[in-house]
Design an enzyme around this catalytic site. Structure first.
Site, PDB file in Angstrom:
ATOM      1  N   ASP A 161       5.097 -37.493  21.475  1.00  0.00           N
ATOM      2  CA  ASP A 161       5.783 -37.165  20.220  1.00  0.00           C
ATOM      3  C   ASP A 161       7.142 -36.505  20.419  1.00  0.00           C
ATOM      4  O   ASP A 161       7.683 -35.926  19.473  1.00  0.00           O
ATOM      5  CB  ASP A 161       4.899 -36.235  19.381  1.00  0.00           C
ATOM      6  N   GLU A 162       7.707 -36.614  21.616  1.00  0.00           N
ATOM      7  CA  GLU A 162       8.932 -35.863  21.883  1.00  0.00           C
ATOM      8  C   GLU A 162       9.797 -36.621  22.885  1.00  0.00           C
ATOM      9  O   GLU A 162       9.285 -37.185  23.857  1.00  0.00           O
ATOM     10  CB  GLU A 162       8.548 -34.493  22.456  1.00  0.00           C
ATOM     11  N   ASP A 180      11.392 -34.457  17.808  1.00  0.00           N
ATOM     12  CA  ASP A 180      10.058 -33.876  17.925  1.00  0.00           C
ATOM     13  C   ASP A 180       9.304 -34.232  16.651  1.00  0.00           C
ATOM     14  O   ASP A 180       9.678 -33.800  15.561  1.00  0.00           O
ATOM     15  CB  ASP A 180      10.150 -32.365  18.106  1.00  0.00           C
TER      16      ASP A 180
END
Length: 483
Positions: free
Chosen positions: A105-106, A11
């Protein structure tokens, strides 16, 4: 569930805000808020410095401004964020063929499938190296969680924030989960959390102690069984390399309610075109067209129409969205509009224009009267827009970014990701020497031109694409960040 912590969850830390801080030396260590800047905008991401004041994602922008009036408020640069996300995802795919992106973003990574890890020690080494590589390639940080299941790996990455690594050794999962709040578990939002709290269940340990039958009674069969299994640290979900996209959609929230029916129709057509661009960009087509309308009183209406076959034709989507709009009363005003396409496929069915026109050829919308031409007055050129935070270049001063604009002027701070904090200058919005520019790489990939600041380097690394034409919807008043 596997016996080694070989599932990794990455993350990125405050992703959008971290990218902005990395690209703007004057904002490093400062409160930064990224999102829609209009009165009805919401926070997309904020830096950890802004979170100290109580700002968080999805908060109304007006509330964020009250909590952190001195923060820098920036319009998102989605193309830049996507390009950096692609760099990160390439690093993850270097670890394993099984990478499951959840957002820009993950992502989950099955380290065992790629031979990158097989026990706790090798998993920790892989996670540590990944964090180092991400910082070297992108200039920003990410937090890593390692565990024997996806649920636990995600919980571990939350515990690792910001810029850390947490590994949950197999066999310790129950003990770690028991004191945690029920909101820690996936699928437990505010409503479910309140329902459990009223039953005296506030921790994960309380869920396990209550028993499966009680949870089924409280939450229903599917949710009760799933929650009980999670409380016992049971999660057999595999990392899936390809997640099926179920729909593609775009929407805009307007600073002032739209009452003009013609304007509403124009906006729906514009949204349909944007939606098709995204659809085509993903190599997809779809059968079901969806219209979303949020009215002045916050009531939200959704209408849909299913075509005979999948399409990516903008005319087809526009016509279908227009027909759906005909069934919605917008008399009191509209605050949000959205157009989406679902029922996706990777092929199109041609010759659907007649279908889009349907049987309603007799219902032709009237064209608005053309505005009278003022022959004795020269036409005024539209004022150039300078979104806060976006990159610009000046013929004399070089590369910079928009700190704010309004009243016919634009304020620019001239600095780059590799320079010291730059100077601020103000120009007329129509200054011919000032032009939009593409973002610079956060980590230099080649020797820089004179005037870009910082020591030159020839270190190789993935280049950054991206531009300034992000689709952010109507912009509100610009925020003049403190100098």
């Amino acid at each position: 569930m596997r016996t080694a912590p070989t599932i990794l969850h990455l993350d990125m830390d405050a992703f959008f805000a971290s990218v902005e801080q990395a690209s703007k030396p004057s904002l490093r260590g400062k409160a930064v808020v990224v999102g829609g800047l209009g009165p009805r905008g919401v926070v997309a991401t904020c830096s950890y410095e802004a979170r100290v004041f109580g700002v968080h994602s999805a908060m109304p922008m007006g509330q964020a401004r009250r909590l952190a009036p001195h923060a820098a408020y920036l319009v998102p640069r989605f193309e830049l964020y996507r390009s950096i996300s692609e760099q990160v995802m390439r690093l993850l795919r270097g670890l394993s063929p099984l990478v499951e992106p959840l957002s820009l973003d993950e992502a989950f990574v099955d380290l065992e499938a790629g031979g990158a890890a097989w026990d706790a020690d090798s998993a920790r080494l892989a996670g540590t190296k990944l964090r180092t590589d991400i910082r070297a390639v992108t200039g920003i940080t990410g937090s890593v969680g390692l565990a024997a299941s996806k649920m636990l790996a995600k919980i571990a990455s939350e515990e690792a924030k910001p810029d850390g690594l947490v590994l949950i050794p197999p066999g310790t999962e129950r003990a770690m989960l028991e004191p945690m709040t029920v909101r820690t578990l996936p699928g437990v939002g505010p409503t479910t959390g309140d329902h459990l709290r009223r039953a005296g269940i506030t921790t994960v340990g309380d869920i396990a102690e209550a028993g499966e039958d009680e949870l089924v009674r409280l939450l229903g069969k599917a949710h009760g069984h799933a929650l009980y299994a999670m409380a016992l640290a049971r999660d057999e979900r595999p990392v899936v390399a390809e997640r099926e996209t179920k729909s593609v959609s775009v929407e805009d929230t307007y600073d002032v309610d739209i009452h003009d029916r013609v304007r509403v129709g124009v906006e729906v057509g514009r949204l349909a075109d944007r939606c098709v661009r995204r659809l085509r960009g993903s190599g997809l087509s779809g059968r079901t067209i969806v219209l979303k309308v949020r009215r002045y009183d916050f009531s939200t209406l959704t209408r849909s129409e299913t075509l005979r076959g999948p399409t990516d034709d903008p005319a087809v989507v526009r016509e279908a969205a227009a027909r759906l709009l005909d069934s919605v009363d917008t008399t009191g005003g509209v605050r949000l509009l959205g157009v989406g396409v679902s029922g996706l496929a990777d092929y199109t069915q041609e010759d659907l224009f007649a279908q889009a026109a349907g049987e309603r050829v007799d219902e032709v919308a009237e064209e608005p009267d053309a505005a009278p031409v003022q022959e004795d007055r020269p036409a005024l050129a539209p004022e150039r827009r300078w979104p806060s935070g976006h990159d610009v270049r000046h013929a004399e001063y070089g590369h910079g970014w928009v700190q704010g604009s309004g009243l016919g002027r634009v304020t620019v701070r001239f600095e780059t990701p590799y320079s010291e904090t730059g100077r601020v200058r103000t120009f007329p919005v129509d200054d011919p020497d000032l032009t939009p520019a593409e973002p610079l790489p956060l980590v230099p990939t080649e020797p820089r031109r004179p005037g870009e600041g910082g020591p030159a380097t020839t270190e190789a690394g993935p280049g950054l694409g991206g531009g300034t034409d992000a689709e952010t919807g109507p912009a509100g008043p610009a925020h003049l960040a403190p100098g």
